[in-house]
Design an enzyme around this catalytic site. Sequence first.
Site, short mmCIF file in Angstrom:
data_model
loop_
_atom_site.label_atom_id
_atom_site.label_comp_id
_atom_site.label_asym_id
_atom_site.label_seq_id
_atom_site.Cartn_x
_atom_site.Cartn_y
_atom_site.Cartn_z
N SER A 240 0.83 -1.20 0.00
CA SER A 240 0.00 0.00 0.00
C SER A 240 0.88 1.26 0.00
O SER A 240 1.64 1.46 -0.92
CB SER A 240 -0.96 -0.05 1.20
OG SER A 240 -2.01 0.86 1.06
N ASP B 289 -8.23 -5.09 -6.52
CA ASP B 289 -7.88 -4.01 -5.59
C ASP B 289 -8.57 -2.74 -6.07
O ASP B 289 -8.36 -2.29 -7.20
CB ASP B 289 -6.36 -3.81 -5.57
CG ASP B 289 -5.88 -2.88 -4.46
OD1 ASP B 289 -6.63 -1.94 -4.11
OD2 ASP B 289 -4.76 -3.08 -3.97
N HIS C 133 -7.52 -5.34 -1.91
CA HIS C 133 -6.35 -4.68 -1.31
C HIS C 133 -5.79 -5.48 -0.14
O HIS C 133 -4.58 -5.45 0.13
CB HIS C 133 -6.73 -3.27 -0.86
CG HIS C 133 -5.56 -2.41 -0.50
ND1 HIS C 133 -4.55 -2.11 -1.38
CD2 HIS C 133 -5.22 -1.79 0.66
CE1 HIS C 133 -3.64 -1.34 -0.80
NE2 HIS C 133 -4.04 -1.13 0.45
#
Length: 337
Positions: A130, A284, A313
């Site tokens: 991330s 995602d 994600h």
Amino acid sequence: MTDDYETYELGDFELQSGMTIESAKLAFKTFGELNADKSNAIIYPSWYSGFIADNVWLVGEGMGLDPAKYFIIIPALFGNGESSSPSNTPKPRNGARFPDCTFYDNVRAQHQLVTEHFGIEHLRLVLGWSMGAGQTYQWGVQYPDMMDGLLPFCGSSKTSPNNVVFLDSLKGALTADSTWNNGWYHQQPDVGLRAFARVYAGWGLSAQFYWDELWRQLGYATLDDFLVGFWEGFFLQRDANNLLTMLWTWKHGDVGGTPGFDGDTKKALGAIKARLIQMPAHEDRYFAPEEEQRVSEFIKGSEFREIPGVWGHFAGIGANQADTDFIDQAVKEILGD
């Protein structure tokens, strides 16, 4: 948050904006031992709202990030509550007056830790999930000769317009709480934090994840139990100004902002020299795989490898064993183990 980490004193740290964090601090934790020639170091930065301890799931005996082989450094983002942040910085830079920080600022601080504190001149690998992936790309552009490999997973080199929409909705939900008081709250704006969490819940995981009720694998009995216990429970433990500081960093993520590239993201990506495996996750909703695939066109020798499954994600946070094994295998491969 725990106190199980060290703090490196950066001194008065000038940011890319020209502003300064006085007596800045970079929190970090290490695993393993630095070898004699200092050739086994790995950087694994933290992610949005994550504490250092939240990265440890990918570190362990027999894994790619094996402390018996490597010296693994986990540095914390500015704003996460462990490194310098609105919540722990003294006046006048406290609270809503904490300055904006870029990925460039975070990586420059990490580079100072690596080179000046540890005396490390070269890294085996930089990797992260991330916002940790955003820092991984930034490392590759900012210090292209310093590492052998880069492994960003579930992240991007530039925050997309779609992602900006999501981030602005988070900010709107949080700051609509009157308790927020323009950042000068006397208690955490819990109503805003709960709303923030509910917005997040709709983006963090795929539609199929919810159809298949995979939240049951995380120990929750009902969907509402998951939304309250997991999502609200997580963000109610965070400081609102800290979240907004990291949100600004994420929103303005762009390796093209690195000095010398004049905002040209494609040119900046072309400066990456290390072996790179890009690992977006299927479905995602923040960092769409097709966006990362387009980026790969501008990076010489980049390999694109999509994480399969329906966790979206959350494929990159250690939430399920299949995705963890997929990521760990790539770590071992890029390290040559």
